[in-house]
Design an enzyme around this catalytic site. Structure first.
Site, PDB file in Angstrom:
ATOM      1  N   ARG A 119     -13.282  -8.792 -28.433  1.00  0.00           N
ATOM      2  CA  ARG A 119     -14.363  -8.070 -29.095  1.00  0.00           C
ATOM      3  C   ARG A 119     -14.129  -6.563 -29.146  1.00  0.00           C
ATOM      4  O   ARG A 119     -14.894  -5.828 -29.759  1.00  0.00           O
ATOM      5  CB  ARG A 119     -15.686  -8.363 -28.399  1.00  0.00           C
ATOM      6  CG  ARG A 119     -15.657  -8.236 -26.884  1.00  0.00           C
ATOM      7  CD  ARG A 119     -16.810  -9.015 -26.278  1.00  0.00           C
ATOM      8  NE  ARG A 119     -16.811  -9.032 -24.823  1.00  0.00           N
ATOM      9  CZ  ARG A 119     -16.150  -9.912 -24.080  1.00  0.00           C
ATOM     10  NH1 ARG A 119     -15.402 -10.839 -24.663  1.00  0.00           N
ATOM     11  NH2 ARG A 119     -16.236  -9.884 -22.759  1.00  0.00           N
ATOM     12  N   LYS A 155      -5.108 -14.333 -29.848  1.00  0.00           N
ATOM     13  CA  LYS A 155      -4.581 -13.715 -28.635  1.00  0.00           C
ATOM     14  C   LYS A 155      -3.673 -14.692 -27.885  1.00  0.00           C
ATOM     15  O   LYS A 155      -2.566 -14.348 -27.474  1.00  0.00           O
ATOM     16  CB  LYS A 155      -5.735 -13.259 -27.741  1.00  0.00           C
ATOM     17  CG  LYS A 155      -5.318 -12.483 -26.509  1.00  0.00           C
ATOM     18  CD  LYS A 155      -6.539 -11.945 -25.772  1.00  0.00           C
ATOM     19  CE  LYS A 155      -6.126 -11.106 -24.573  1.00  0.00           C
ATOM     20  NZ  LYS A 155      -7.308 -10.523 -23.896  1.00  0.00           N
ATOM     21  N   GLU A 193     -21.515 -11.461 -25.815  1.00  0.00           N
ATOM     22  CA  GLU A 193     -20.371 -12.043 -25.114  1.00  0.00           C
ATOM     23  C   GLU A 193     -19.994 -11.184 -23.913  1.00  0.00           C
ATOM     24  O   GLU A 193     -19.521 -11.697 -22.894  1.00  0.00           O
ATOM     25  CB  GLU A 193     -19.176 -12.191 -26.064  1.00  0.00           C
ATOM     26  CG  GLU A 193     -18.059 -13.044 -25.488  1.00  0.00           C
ATOM     27  CD  GLU A 193     -17.029 -13.447 -26.521  1.00  0.00           C
ATOM     28  OE1 GLU A 193     -17.180 -14.528 -27.120  1.00  0.00           O
ATOM     29  OE2 GLU A 193     -16.081 -12.672 -26.746  1.00  0.00           O
TER      30      GLU A 193
END
Length: 514
Positions: free
Chosen positions: A257, A195, A342
């Site tokens: 995610r 990213k 997470e």
């Protein structure tokens, strides 16, 4: 959003937790969404408790927060970003509440990376020798690895034509050697996924891959013909020498995610084909509609979340196992670890105050039959109670000998394990069973405590009713995403940042520079 302990239903549930019913006489309860059926009969609840759990949805403002997310408001509060992974899989013909500009950008990038994947599969993308590629290696970690790796494993057996894709997430040289020795250096395409395009592990893998190709005879000026990038920072990719035409974009409002629906899914399209990836999008979009429109009593994501909250916050269970009775889903527990822990492994409420309730349990698990000969001992007789999600697929199996018989073995084991966890076996039943096995009275007295099972260990059974396809996999992943969202909304925690990950990264960089 309100603190959960201030909700009337939360207080009422707290009063009920001391008298949670046992599981020897379960109360039937099923929810269906598209091709998924969720059996929640073996949860330690009754109609009263379920009714009060359902009230949490309204009292916590879950639907209000969902509407904010759909409209593109910055519900990722600490990073001031929208959260629009649902936009990534929306049908272009449907309403686009996040706006035409976002919808157009998504469609443009989707066509770019899916078209690229098909051109590689057809042999139209060439190396410096004019040859098509025979393998791809995905370089990425976290969300840039777990989702695509899991989906490729799940869908590979059903793909009509599989293009070989390997995955490297760690710069551990043993992992690198294991992958690189299986591919042809001159005909391997490297997909670099990051990213930020600054992730230390991924950048180390990029430099290692470059050095390997140079050592295998690829000319330096032709090197980047074997690399493509997927990133939210195209300028960074360009600075590393990536061709703009081979750089595929996603956006800062896509969390790692929940990024498998974006260009991060390129390995899936490459390995299994465009159709499989588009089926994933379609399946997930249908669950998005279910999540937004189904009433609480029939909303699958709500109930996955609510029973999780009941077990975590009111019954005090600290971990949750995901057990898959289909080999193709073997990597799903690792994917869900990141998705849940997470997202919801947080100790601070949205307003910055400490959380007054426990949040994410430990998520773990694996394949069912393997687990039965390993950690299921603890599930049955350990001092900790661990709720379980049993995940199964209704499948005819591959065309091999004994497939039907072997699938029935898998299914029978799932049902037997679920029933034995819930019912257990008390001392009287154990003594009777041992008497029937002709044990002596002395031996019965000695062994009975060891062969008694407490039971009352809750579980869900989540069934994919029409085999494992891109369509059903998309549904499965989306329903867990919405479960996580719902729990975070009720717990009043920020689900879409991951500051706990960042501190360790910072320390590594400081030590490396020192």
């Amino acid at each position: 959003m309100p603190c959960p302990t201030s909700l009337p239903s939360w207080q009422s549930l707290k009063e009920q937790s001391g008298s949670a019913p046992g599981l020897r006489q379960p109360l039937p309860f099923q929810v269906q969404a598209e091709e998924l059926v969720l059996d929640c009969s073996l949860q330690r609840t009754n109609e009263l408790i379920r009714g009060r759990l359902a009230r949490l949805i309204d009292e916590a403002g879950v639907t209000s927060l969902l509407q904010q997310m759909i409209l593109g408001q910055a519900i990722n509060h600490t990073e001031q970003r929208p959260v629009l992974h649902m936009a990534l899989r929306a049908n272009a013909k449907d309403n686009q509440p996040w706006g035409d500009a976002i919808a157009k950008a998504i469609q443009e990038q989707r066509e770019r990376f899916l078209g690229f994947a098909e051109s590689v599969r057809r042999g139209e993308m060439l190396n410096h020798l004019g040859q098509g590629f025979s393998h791809a290696v995905n370089l990425g970690i976290g969300g840039s690895d777990l989702g695509p790796r899991m989906a490729c494993a799940a869908l590979s057996p059903g793909a009509d034509k599989r293009f070989p894709v390997e995955f490297l997430s760690s710069p551990d040289p043993w992992a690198i050697q294991d992958v690189l020795q299986r591919v042809d250096p001159l005909r391997t395409l490297f997909i670099v996924q990051s990213k930020s395009f600054s992730t230390q592990e991924t950048m180390a893998l990029l430099e290692t891959a470059k050095a390997w190709l140079l050592g295998q005879g690829v000319p330096r000026d032709k090197l980047m013909q074997q690399f493509v990038a997927v990133t939210a920072q195209p300028a960074q990719a360009k600075a590393h020498g990536f061709d703009e035409n081979k750089t595929f974009l996603f956006w800062d409002w896509v969390g790692g995610r929940t990024s498998v629906w974006s260009a991060i899914g390129l390995p899936i399209a490459l390995h299994c084909g465009r159709q499989s990836f588009e089926e994933m999008l379609e399946g997930a979009a249908l669950i998005d509609k279910h999540f937004q429109t189904a009433p609480s009593e029939g909303n699958m994501a709500y109930w996955l979340a609510l029973f999780g909250i009941w077990n975590r916050n009111f019954l005090g269970y600290t971990s949750h196992a995901v057990v898959c009775y289909d080999w193709r889903l073997r990597l799903l527990p690792a994917f869900l670890q990141q998705l849940e822990m997470e997202s919801n492994g947080k100790r601070t409420q949205v307003n910055g105050e400490p959380s007054k309730v426990e949040t994410s349990p430990v998520i773990w698990g694996g394949l069912g039959l393997d687990g039965q000969h390993a950690y299921f001992q603890m599930l049955h007789q350990g001092t900790d109670v661990v709720p379980v999600d049993f995940i199964a697929v209704r499948s005819k199996g591959p065309d091999i000998s004994h497939a039907v018989r072997n699938l029935s073995i898998v299914e029978e084991n799932l049902q037997a394990q679920r029933r034995s966890l819930s019912e257990g076996r008390n001392t009287e039943e154990t003594v009777q069973a041992m008497q029937e096995e002709n044990f002596s009275p002395e031996r019965i007295q000695q062994l009975a405590p060891h062969r008694t099972y407490p039971g009352n260990r809750p579980s869900n059974h989540l069934l994919l009713t029409k085999d494992l396809t891109g369509f059903s996999l998309g549904q499965l992943l989306a329903v867990y995403e919405h479960k996580v969202f719902t729990q975070a909304a009720i717990w009043n925690i920020p689900a879409f940042d991951q500051w706990g990950v960042e501190l360790g990264k910072t320390m590594v960089v400081k030590n490396y520079r020192a």
